[in-house]
Structure formats: structure tokens, C-alpha cells
Design a protein around this motif. Structure first.
Motif, PDB file in Angstrom:
ATOM      1  N   TRP A  19       0.790  -1.287  -0.091  1.00 20.63           N
ATOM      2  CA  TRP A  19       0.131  -0.088   0.114  1.00 20.63           C
ATOM      3  C   TRP A  19       0.885   1.349  -0.032  1.00 20.63           C
ATOM      4  CZ3 TRP A  19      -4.351  -1.267  -1.798  1.00 20.63           C
ATOM      5  CH2 TRP A  19      -5.052  -2.256  -1.357  1.00 20.63           C
ATOM      6  N   TYR A  20       2.077   1.219   0.669  1.00 26.24           N
ATOM      7  CA  TYR A  20       3.059   2.398   0.747  1.00 26.24           C
ATOM      8  C   TYR A  20       3.596   2.337  -0.729  1.00 26.24           C
ATOM      9  CZ  TYR A  20       2.399   2.424   5.678  1.00 26.24           C
ATOM     10  OH  TYR A  20       2.060   2.444   7.009  1.00 26.24           O
ATOM     11  N   ALA A  21       3.854   1.459  -1.305  1.00 24.14           N
ATOM     12  CA  ALA A  21       4.548   1.462  -2.749  1.00 24.14           C
ATOM     13  C   ALA A  21       3.465   2.000  -3.756  1.00 24.14           C
ATOM     14  CB  ALA A  21       4.818   0.092  -3.159  1.00 24.14           C
ATOM     15  N   VAL A  22       2.095   1.697  -3.624  1.00 20.46           N
ATOM     16  CA  VAL A  22       1.244   2.250  -4.555  1.00 20.46           C
ATOM     17  C   VAL A  22       0.899   3.659  -4.261  1.00 20.46           C
ATOM     18  CG1 VAL A  22      -1.339   1.962  -5.202  1.00 20.46           C
ATOM     19  CG2 VAL A  22      -0.010   0.153  -4.858  1.00 20.46           C
ATOM     20  N   GLU A  23       0.783   3.978  -3.038  1.00 19.17           N
ATOM     21  CA  GLU A  23       0.646   5.495  -2.563  1.00 19.17           C
ATOM     22  C   GLU A  23       2.012   6.249  -3.095  1.00 19.17           C
ATOM     23  OE1 GLU A  23       0.248   8.221   1.297  1.00 19.17           O
ATOM     24  OE2 GLU A  23       0.930   6.391   1.362  1.00 19.17           O
ATOM     25  N   CYS A  24       3.183   5.771  -2.954  1.00 18.26           N
ATOM     26  CA  CYS A  24       4.374   6.542  -3.370  1.00 18.26           C
ATOM     27  C   CYS A  24       4.241   6.720  -5.061  1.00 18.26           C
ATOM     28  CB  CYS A  24       5.694   5.847  -3.114  1.00 18.26           C
ATOM     29  SG  CYS A  24       6.844   6.760  -3.532  1.00 18.26           S
ATOM     30  N   ALA A  29       3.289  10.139  -9.683  1.00 21.68           N
ATOM     31  CA  ALA A  29       2.672  10.354 -10.812  1.00 21.68           C
ATOM     32  C   ALA A  29       1.872  11.607 -10.947  1.00 21.68           C
ATOM     33  CB  ALA A  29       1.633   9.380 -11.238  1.00 21.68           C
ATOM     34  N   VAL A  30       1.237  12.047  -9.769  1.00 22.32           N
ATOM     35  CA  VAL A  30       0.368  13.275  -9.874  1.00 22.32           C
ATOM     36  C   VAL A  30       1.371  14.349  -9.805  1.00 22.32           C
ATOM     37  CG1 VAL A  30      -0.946  14.855  -8.288  1.00 22.32           C
ATOM     38  CG2 VAL A  30      -1.537  12.374  -8.687  1.00 22.32           C
ATOM     39  N   SER A  31       2.650  14.242  -9.114  1.00 17.36           N
ATOM     40  CA  SER A  31       3.336  15.329  -8.919  1.00 17.36           C
ATOM     41  C   SER A  31       4.123  15.649 -10.348  1.00 17.36           C
ATOM     42  CB  SER A  31       4.436  15.257  -8.080  1.00 17.36           C
ATOM     43  OG  SER A  31       5.278  14.107  -8.180  1.00 17.36           O
ATOM     44  N   LEU A  32       4.601  14.453 -11.149  1.00 22.76           N
ATOM     45  CA  LEU A  32       4.970  14.768 -12.288  1.00 22.76           C
ATOM     46  C   LEU A  32       4.119  15.369 -13.219  1.00 22.76           C
ATOM     47  CD1 LEU A  32       6.922  11.215 -12.726  1.00 22.76           C
ATOM     48  CD2 LEU A  32       7.939  13.620 -12.709  1.00 22.76           C
ATOM     49  N   LEU A  33       2.845  15.170 -13.245  1.00 19.14           N
ATOM     50  CA  LEU A  33       1.861  15.728 -14.133  1.00 19.14           C
ATOM     51  C   LEU A  33       1.515  17.144 -13.794  1.00 19.14           C
ATOM     52  CD1 LEU A  33      -0.827  12.865 -14.542  1.00 19.14           C
ATOM     53  CD2 LEU A  33       0.736  13.575 -16.177  1.00 19.14           C
ATOM     54  N   VAL A  34       1.620  17.463 -12.527  1.00 20.03           N
ATOM     55  CA  VAL A  34       1.205  18.933 -11.966  1.00 20.03           C
ATOM     56  C   VAL A  34       2.636  19.624 -12.441  1.00 20.03           C
ATOM     57  CG1 VAL A  34       1.295  20.328  -9.928  1.00 20.03           C
ATOM     58  CG2 VAL A  34      -0.062  18.289 -10.193  1.00 20.03           C
ATOM     59  N   SER A  35       3.690  19.198 -12.413  1.00 17.21           N
ATOM     60  CA  SER A  35       5.001  19.724 -12.742  1.00 17.21           C
ATOM     61  C   SER A  35       5.063  19.909 -14.230  1.00 17.21           C
ATOM     62  CB  SER A  35       6.235  18.956 -12.344  1.00 17.21           C
ATOM     63  OG  SER A  35       7.332  19.676 -12.310  1.00 17.21           O
ATOM     64  N   ARG A  36       4.587  19.077 -14.901  1.00 20.71           N
ATOM     65  CA  ARG A  36       4.882  19.077 -16.459  1.00 20.71           C
ATOM     66  C   ARG A  36       3.730  20.447 -16.825  1.00 20.71           C
ATOM     67  NH1 ARG A  36       2.097  15.011 -20.176  1.00 20.71           N
ATOM     68  NH2 ARG A  36       0.230  15.897 -19.351  1.00 20.71           N
ATOM     69  N   LEU A  63       6.912  16.226  -0.884  1.00 19.69           N
ATOM     70  CA  LEU A  63       7.255  16.802   0.242  1.00 19.69           C
ATOM     71  C   LEU A  63       5.887  17.227   0.875  1.00 19.69           C
ATOM     72  CD1 LEU A  63      10.786  17.968   0.284  1.00 19.69           C
ATOM     73  CD2 LEU A  63       9.995  16.075   0.984  1.00 19.69           C
ATOM     74  N   THR A  64       5.053  18.021   0.238  1.00 19.85           N
ATOM     75  CA  THR A  64       4.006  18.746   0.617  1.00 19.85           C
ATOM     76  C   THR A  64       3.030  17.378   1.114  1.00 19.85           C
ATOM     77  OG1 THR A  64       4.070  20.490  -0.741  1.00 19.85           O
ATOM     78  CG2 THR A  64       1.897  20.057   0.325  1.00 19.85           C
ATOM     79  N   TRP A  65       2.898  16.502   0.125  1.00 24.18           N
ATOM     80  CA  TRP A  65       2.127  15.243   0.584  1.00 24.18           C
ATOM     81  C   TRP A  65       2.535  14.459   1.712  1.00 24.18           C
ATOM     82  CZ3 TRP A  65      -2.923  13.254  -0.019  1.00 24.18           C
ATOM     83  CH2 TRP A  65      -2.566  12.048   0.382  1.00 24.18           C
ATOM     84  N   TYR A  66       3.835  14.143   1.713  1.00 29.88           N
ATOM     85  CA  TYR A  66       4.263  13.161   2.812  1.00 29.88           C
ATOM     86  C   TYR A  66       4.433  14.171   4.046  1.00 29.88           C
ATOM     87  CZ  TYR A  66       4.451   9.024   0.130  1.00 29.88           C
ATOM     88  OH  TYR A  66       4.035   7.874  -0.704  1.00 29.88           O
ATOM     89  N   ILE A  67       4.783  15.194   4.168  1.00 25.85           N
ATOM     90  CA  ILE A  67       5.106  15.924   5.325  1.00 25.85           C
ATOM     91  C   ILE A  67       3.719  16.812   5.773  1.00 25.85           C
ATOM     92  CG2 ILE A  67       6.445  17.769   6.250  1.00 25.85           C
ATOM     93  CD1 ILE A  67       8.905  16.652   4.764  1.00 25.85           C
ATOM     94  N   ILE A  78       4.575   7.932   8.592  1.00 20.03           N
ATOM     95  CA  ILE A  78       5.510   6.896   7.560  1.00 20.03           C
ATOM     96  C   ILE A  78       6.102   5.958   8.326  1.00 20.03           C
ATOM     97  CG2 ILE A  78       6.674   6.769   5.415  1.00 20.03           C
ATOM     98  CD1 ILE A  78       5.888   9.568   4.890  1.00 20.03           C
ATOM     99  N   LEU A  79       7.128   6.442   9.118  1.00 17.85           N
ATOM    100  CA  LEU A  79       7.953   5.443   9.738  1.00 17.85           C
ATOM    101  C   LEU A  79       7.563   5.013  11.163  1.00 17.85           C
ATOM    102  CD1 LEU A  79      11.237   6.904   8.457  1.00 17.85           C
ATOM    103  CD2 LEU A  79      10.064   4.922   7.549  1.00 17.85           C
ATOM    104  N   GLN A  80       6.546   4.556  11.271  1.00 21.28           N
ATOM    105  CA  GLN A  80       5.899   4.181  12.793  1.00 21.28           C
ATOM    106  C   GLN A  80       5.840   2.807  12.789  1.00 21.28           C
ATOM    107  OE1 GLN A  80       2.363   6.084  13.565  1.00 21.28           O
ATOM    108  NE2 GLN A  80       2.328   5.717  15.818  1.00 21.28           N
ATOM    109  N   SER A  81       6.168   2.333  13.991  1.00 16.19           N
ATOM    110  CA  SER A  81       5.881   0.711  14.122  1.00 16.19           C
ATOM    111  C   SER A  81       4.461   0.554  14.538  1.00 16.19           C
ATOM    112  CB  SER A  81       6.943   0.339  15.436  1.00 16.19           C
ATOM    113  OG  SER A  81       6.372  -1.027  15.677  1.00 16.19           O
ATOM    114  N   ARG A  82       4.081  -0.403  13.720  1.00 15.53           N
ATOM    115  CA  ARG A  82       2.841  -1.091  13.870  1.00 15.53           C
ATOM    116  C   ARG A  82       2.465  -1.855  15.136  1.00 15.53           C
ATOM    117  NH1 ARG A  82       0.255  -4.078   9.148  1.00 15.53           N
ATOM    118  NH2 ARG A  82       1.907  -5.431   9.662  1.00 15.53           N
ATOM    119  N   TYR A  83       3.487  -2.330  15.881  1.00 15.10           N
ATOM    120  CA  TYR A  83       3.569  -3.385  16.994  1.00 15.10           C
ATOM    121  C   TYR A  83       3.400  -2.490  18.418  1.00 15.10           C
ATOM    122  CZ  TYR A  83       3.851  -6.282  12.854  1.00 15.10           C
ATOM    123  OH  TYR A  83       3.877  -6.697  11.612  1.00 15.10           O
TER     124      TYR A  83
END
Length: 83
Positions: A19-24, A29-36, A63-67, A78-83
């Protein structure tokens, strides 16, 4: 009739990192399209300056999305333990 102890539960057997890979990929893709679109609207730039602006906008959106959005609005680290 016996009871089976090996029940398939999809949420536990599906790898969580996918799910993290799909989100990334979607965010990239969205950032590349917006930037173009933004870079194409600016005229009169040299090729090297246009490349810097393009990659800068990609980085800002990423960075706006992830931060910003994911970290503060959605409260999902993002880097939080689930356990």
C-alpha cells in the motif's frame, strides 16, 4: 465435521508495504503531471532552468504530500511501528 484452523484472512496475509508503494507511485505520477503542466505554462526559459524548475516542483508536491498532508492532516506517520 471438523473445524479448520488455517483460515485465510486477506488483511493479515497481504503485505502491508504494498500500500505504501502504491501510494508513492500515485503521488509521484500526480506530482510529475502537475509539474509538467506548470513548467509548460512558463515560457522563455532555458532548458537547464526548466529542468531545475520541473524537479523542484516535483519535490515540493512530493514533500507537501508526505510531510504536510499525510503527516499533519491525516495524522499517519510513515516510519511508525505498527506493533
Amino acid at each position: 465435521m471438523g473445524v479448520h484452523s488455517n483460515i485465510h484472512i486477506p488483511s493479515e496475509s497481504f503485505p502491508h508495504w504494498i500500500w505504501y508503494a502504491v501510494e508513492c507511485v500515485i503521488v509521484l505520477a500526480v506530482s510529475l503531471l502537475v509539474s509538467r503542466e506548470i513548467t509548460d505554462s512558463i515560457e522563455g526559459l532555458a532548458a537547464d532552468v526548466q529542468n531545475y524548475i520541473f524537479m523542484g516542483i516535483v519535490g515540493i508536491v512530493f514533500l507537501t504530500w508526505y510531510i504536510g498532508i499525510r503527516g499533519f492532516v491525516l495524522k499517519k506517520r510513515i516510519l511508525q511501528s505498527r506493533y
